[in-house]
Motif scaffolding. Structure first.
Motif, mmCIF file in Angstrom:
data_model
loop_
_atom_site.group_PDB
_atom_site.id
_atom_site.type_symbol
_atom_site.label_atom_id
_atom_site.label_comp_id
_atom_site.label_asym_id
_atom_site.label_seq_id
_atom_site.Cartn_x
_atom_site.Cartn_y
_atom_site.Cartn_z
ATOM 1 N N LYS A 1 2.825 -24.781 -48.807
ATOM 2 C CA LYS A 1 1.878 -23.977 -48.029
ATOM 3 C C LYS A 1 1.291 -22.860 -48.878
ATOM 4 C CE LYS A 1 1.491 -21.291 -43.757
ATOM 5 N NZ LYS A 1 2.212 -20.806 -42.553
ATOM 6 N N ILE B 1 -1.144 -24.414 -51.385
ATOM 7 C CA ILE B 1 -2.416 -24.797 -50.745
ATOM 8 C C ILE B 1 -3.236 -23.553 -50.428
ATOM 9 C CG2 ILE B 1 -3.427 -25.838 -48.685
ATOM 10 C CD1 ILE B 1 -1.031 -27.765 -48.673
ATOM 11 N N ASN C 1 -4.889 -22.172 -53.438
ATOM 12 C CA ASN C 1 -5.974 -23.033 -53.933
ATOM 13 C C ASN C 1 -6.864 -23.508 -52.786
ATOM 14 O OD1 ASN C 1 -5.186 -23.679 -56.986
ATOM 15 N ND2 ASN C 1 -3.296 -23.738 -55.765
ATOM 16 N N SER C 2 -7.034 -22.673 -51.788
ATOM 17 C CA SER C 2 -7.790 -23.093 -50.603
ATOM 18 C C SER C 2 -9.259 -23.357 -50.896
ATOM 19 C CB SER C 2 -7.670 -22.026 -49.512
ATOM 20 O OG SER C 2 -8.159 -20.768 -49.994
ATOM 21 N N LYS D 1 -11.356 -28.005 -53.426
ATOM 22 C CA LYS D 1 -11.416 -29.117 -52.470
ATOM 23 C C LYS D 1 -10.523 -30.271 -52.871
ATOM 24 C CE LYS D 1 -15.533 -31.309 -54.520
ATOM 25 N NZ LYS D 1 -15.601 -30.409 -55.706
ATOM 26 N N VAL E 1 -6.811 -29.253 -51.996
ATOM 27 C CA VAL E 1 -6.562 -29.166 -50.560
ATOM 28 C C VAL E 1 -6.611 -30.538 -49.908
ATOM 29 C CG1 VAL E 1 -7.351 -28.167 -48.382
ATOM 30 C CG2 VAL E 1 -7.419 -26.807 -50.466
ATOM 31 N N SER E 2 -7.626 -31.319 -50.226
ATOM 32 C CA SER E 2 -7.768 -32.623 -49.577
ATOM 33 C C SER E 2 -6.671 -33.585 -50.008
ATOM 34 C CB SER E 2 -9.147 -33.214 -49.897
ATOM 35 O OG SER E 2 -9.311 -33.405 -51.296
ATOM 36 N N SER F 1 -3.699 -32.751 -51.159
ATOM 37 C CA SER F 1 -2.445 -32.250 -50.594
ATOM 38 C C SER F 1 -2.303 -32.692 -49.147
ATOM 39 C CB SER F 1 -2.397 -30.724 -50.687
ATOM 40 O OG SER F 1 -2.363 -30.303 -52.038
ATOM 41 N N TYR F 2 -3.418 -32.680 -48.412
ATOM 42 C CA TYR F 2 -3.362 -33.126 -47.023
ATOM 43 C C TYR F 2 -2.966 -34.605 -46.960
ATOM 44 C CZ TYR F 2 -4.733 -34.262 -42.269
ATOM 45 O OH TYR F 2 -4.727 -34.700 -40.972
ATOM 46 N N ALA G 1 -2.859 -27.227 -44.034
ATOM 47 C CA ALA G 1 -3.792 -27.883 -44.958
ATOM 48 C C ALA G 1 -5.041 -28.350 -44.223
ATOM 49 C CB ALA G 1 -3.100 -29.065 -45.637
ATOM 50 N N SER H 1 -7.092 -25.401 -43.568
ATOM 51 C CA SER H 1 -7.708 -24.938 -44.815
ATOM 52 C C SER H 1 -8.939 -25.773 -45.146
ATOM 53 C CB SER H 1 -6.700 -25.006 -45.962
ATOM 54 O OG SER H 1 -5.605 -24.167 -45.725
ATOM 55 N N ILE H 2 -8.821 -27.081 -44.928
ATOM 56 C CA ILE H 2 -9.975 -27.952 -45.178
ATOM 57 C C ILE H 2 -11.119 -27.593 -44.244
ATOM 58 C CG2 ILE H 2 -10.795 -30.331 -45.044
ATOM 59 C CD1 ILE H 2 -8.015 -31.216 -45.926
#
Length: 856
Positions: free
Chosen positions: A562, A565, A568-569, A572, A575-576, A578-579, A632, A635-636
């Motif tokens: 968390k 993420i 590094n929000s 892209k 975040v993507s 990691s999701y 995540a 965040s996206i």
């Protein structure tokens, strides 16, 4: 009759043979020739001769036989005469010899008479000699008895010098009860008899002194060797048990796997010959002769109780010398001052201690508990273990031990306890040290190591879908990673290489790390951990896996994920990806729960929370990772929303009363739609289709709401403006449809498609209301409103219509307050005019450059 015999005939016919046989019989002369028996034998022969006309021949034959017999008789008579004459001569010789013998016997008789008189004289002499010899023998016997007493006395002293005290004591008993009474009249015997109590006391004292020396030599000096022998025996027993379990364990049965060394199952299977016996160890060469000798001496003297007390004191002296330096710490309240400088010193000390207690038990068993009882040994161990336990815990506290050191320390303590348990000591209190090692030291070290490797993994990951080119690499990934059956990359769905996985390398490292973590734990507890299994399972599940997978700062990787993420929000890719990884993380946690239950049941015999082998166990970390996945996701969406806001802030309509209609959407709207497409393509490309649909829905719902608010907030507009606005909105709807079409949907996701298409419904209905040729149809026809404009409230629709500025001739209204005018159509071929301001176009151009350069 002679003429009846043919000339040239022989006398060898059957009748001749029978006749000869008859005459040759031995008993023929014992009966008369005219006897009935003889005639019966001769009759058949005569009959046969008559039948054959051979009677004359038979008669001749009989005559010949008679002649032959007469000749044999004459010959025998002559021979008998000669034998008779010979016998007569022999008889004459014998008579002469007997006369000679008679003369010799007469001479012998004379000699015998003479010898008898001589023998009588010698016998008288012999009787006198025997009387003298008897007296000499009696004297010799007394002398021998005296000599024997002296020899036995010397032998007793010799045996005492040789430390053969029981043999000496037996000789003293033999001397006093058998030999001394026989020579009691002699003064030396009296002195010897008076010295017996002193000899007995000396034997008793020296036998115990010799026992003390035996303990010093065979106990204190050989303690380390005894301990090493006991430890080596534990090693061999462990290897033997491991090999037995390996041979008995199959793919479908692991009955013996949970049972450790010294468990009831192992003890029932173990061969007695495998147990360590100090006195059978050829390297030690420890003889029990001295021990038995002392026991026999005191037992013979009836002083067994005294021997037991003396031995107890002597044993405590040895004990107090051996357990140093622990004894130096017991007088102080601060026990943590006692510590060993290194593990080698502790290893040597524990081997000596184990040798001492092993000898205690084995001496007791060898002596049938005549020196010390079982309770004495157990009490001494219990008092010692109370002193040793804090020292071992203090060693853990003052020394910085890494995982390898902790493993070595665990094995040392575990082997020590195995030695003690093998010899009948209770180790349950000391077992707490093993639990402390595992829970308070090994578990945190494992967690820290796992977390370090995990952080290195997520920080070095490229956050791109993993692609493997080689079939072997693919097989390794499939063996390591957890995935849902039927996934696109499952073996049944793979046709060729290369293979692209949805997750990145980070997930592979995580799966390998979790499996390695569990294997390290299983390996660590595979030996020595045979008690408190429920607590052991609880530590593994709650204090290791739940902790390392949880969300506690500095411990749990879900917190690290968390935080990573969040840090590094704006990236892209991170975040993507990691999701996407989190989707597999979540699935893996369910599999890890089942794996934990299965492996712990195999290696400890107990599942988690009494779940059976087929039961399911869900880690609490699932909730933590679910929250991280939601974070995540947020965040996206936050990143997308911020970018969309920046784009929408650049969309500005400067006039709503244009005179020229556009033939295509404004280029700024096209750029806005293109930016949206690029944004979604870059962010949602590797995400699940459901999430992609949700992202599209949220974003385009936000866009539709934004443009709806623009339309509602415009004070006035004309039909051309609405037509241009409709053209822009249609372009956005088409862009949304194109984006949505690139995501294949399953049957379950069909509802998402319908929801996505409804994002522009209210805006579309508002535009369609304003595009009606006759607004009275909307105002006065409820059925039309419910059928075509159900998403727009009547008041909002009327308000929108009221802001429409109609040109002359437009008869859209028949309302007294609103005059309708018919708008003339735009001239064909007229240049298009944007309703966006030039400043907005400039902003879009700058944002386009920024979007291409900035890493989202």
């Amino acid at each position: 009759m002679d003429s009846t015999v043919p000339s040239g005939s022989t006398n060898d016919g059957p009748e001749n043979l029978n006749l000869e046989n008859l005459l040759l019989r031995e008993d023929i002369f014992q009966s008369s020739l005219n006897s009935e028996e003889y005639l019966e034998s001769l009759a058949p022969i005569i009959k046969d001769a008559i039948r054959a006309n051979g009677l004359s021949s038979l008669i001749h034959k009989l005559n010949d036989i008679v002649k032959d017999k007469d000749e044999e008789l004459n010959t025998l008579s002559l021979n008998s005469t000669r034998d008779i004459n010979t016998c007569i001569d022999s008889i004459d010789n014998i008579h002469q010899d007997s006369s000679d013998l008679n003369k010799e016997l007469s001479q012998i008789s004379i000699s015998l008479n003479k010898s008898v008189f001589e023998l009588i004289g010698k016998k008288k002499t012999l009787i006198k000699c025997k009387e003298i010899s008897s007296k000499i023998g009696e004297a010799n016997m007394v002398l021998n008895m005296c000599l024997q007493v002296l020899e036995i006395t010397n032998k007793i002293h010799e045996l005492i010098k040789q430390h053969r005290y029981f043999s000496a004591l037996k000789l003293i008993d033999e001397l006093t009860s058998i030999h001394l009474p026989k020579v009691s009249s002699f003064s030396f015997a009296v002195k010897i008899y008076d010295s017996v109590p002193h000899l007995t006391r000396m034997i008793q004292d020296e036998s115990f002194d010799n026992l003390g020396k035996w303990l010093a030599v065979n106990l204190e000096r050989k303690l380390l060797a005894i301990g090493e022998g006991a430890f080596d025996n534990v090693y061999s027993l462990q290897e033997h048990w491991d090999q037995f379990k390996k041979e008995k364990t199959s793919a479908t049965s692991a009955v013996y796997a949970p049972h450790k060394l010294n468990s009831p199952i192992e003890l029932s299977i173990r061969e007695p010959s495998l147990n360590y016996n100090v006195f059978e160890d050829q390297a030690l060469q420890i003889s029990l002769t001295t021990l038995y000798d002392a026991i026999l001496v005191y037992q013979t003297l009836g002083e067994e109780e005294l021997l037991s007390k003396l031995y107890y004191k002597e044993w405590l002296k040895k004990y107090n010398r051996i357990i140093y330096p622990i004894t130096s710490s017991t007088t102080s309240a601060v026990t943590n001052t006692v510590s060993f400088s290194n593990m080698a010193n502790l290893d040597e000390y524990l081997k000596k201690i184990s040798g001492f207690f092993v000898m205690d038990k084995q001496i007791n068993r060898a002596t049938k508990y005549r020196l010390r009882t079982e309770a004495n040994s157990n009490d001494l161990w219990d008092s010692y273990s109370i002193k040793l336990k804090p020292v071992l815990l203090n060693y853990l506290k003052v020394n910085q031990l890494d995982i390898d050191d902790l493993t070595s320390f665990k094995d040392l303590i575990g082997n020590f306890l195995q030695v003690m348990e093998s010899n009948g000591y209770k180790v349950i209190d000391m077992y707490e040290v093993l639990m402390v090692i595992f829970k308070e030291y090994y578990a945190p070290e494992l967690i820290a190591q796992f977390r370090i490797e995990f952080l290195e993994s997520i920080q070095s990951d490229h956050y791109m879908p993993l692609v493997v080119q080689d079939e072997k690499d693919y097989e390794n990934v499939m063996k390591i990673c957890w995935y849902k059956p039927g996934s696109s990359f499952s073996p049944q769905n793979v046709r060729s290489m290369p293979i692209s996985f949805p997750f990145s390398e980070d997930y592979v490292h995580y799966c390998l790390g979790v499996r390695s973590l569990l294997e390290d734990i299983i390996q660590f507890i595979s030996r020595h951990y045979g008690y408190e299994l429920n607590q052991l399972n609880n530590i593994i599940v709650n204090d290791i896996f739940e902790q390392v997978l949880g969300e506690e700062k500095g411990t749990g990787i879900s917190y690290d994920l968390k935080e990573f993420i969040g840090r590094n929000s704006n990236n892209k890719e991170i975040v993507s990806q990691s999701y996407t990884n989190l989707e597999y993380y979540l699935y893996s946690l369910y599999e890890v729960g089942k794996l934990l239950n299965r492996r712990l049941r195999i290696h400890t015999g107990l599942g988690i929370h009494n779940i059976d082998s087929n039961g399911k166990f869900t880690l609490r970390a699932v909730e933590s990772f679910t929250r991280v996945r939601k974070f995540a996701e947020d965040s996206i969406f936050e990143m997308v929303d911020s970018k969309i806001r920046e784009l929408l802030d650049m969309v500005e309509y400067d006039t709503w009363m244009p005179e020229v209609a556009n033939v295509e959407a404004n280029y700024s709207i096209k750029d806005f739609a293109l930016f949206l497409e690029n944004l979604f393509t870059s962010i949602f490309a590797s995400l699940p289709s459901t999430f992609r649909t949700l992202g599209l829905f949220r974003s385009y719902d936000f866009v539709a709401e934004h443009f709806l608010e623009i339309l509602k907030n415009v004070p006035q507009y004309n039909r051309i403006a609405i037509a241009n606005f409709d053209l822009d909105i249609r372009h956005l709807e088409e862009s949304m449809s194109n984006l949505h079409a690139t995501t294949p949907l399953t049957d379950e996701e069909g509802g998402g498609s319908v929801a996505l298409q409804s994002t522009f419904t209210e805006l579309r209905q508002c535009i369609d209301i304003l595009k009606l040729d006759n607004y009275d149809d909307y105002i006065k026809n409820p059925t039309l409103r419910m059928r075509r404009f159900d998403r727009v409230r009547f008041e909002d629709g009327v308000k929108l219509i009221s802001k429409m500025q109609l040109e002359e001739g437009d008869d859209s209204f028949n309302d007294d307050s609103i005059r309708s005018e018919t708008a003339s159509p735009a001239r064909a071929g007229s240049p298009s005019q944007s309703i966006l301001s030039t400043s907005a176009a400039s902003k879009f151009a700058k944002f386009s450059s920024k979007f291409r350069k900035t890493d989202l």
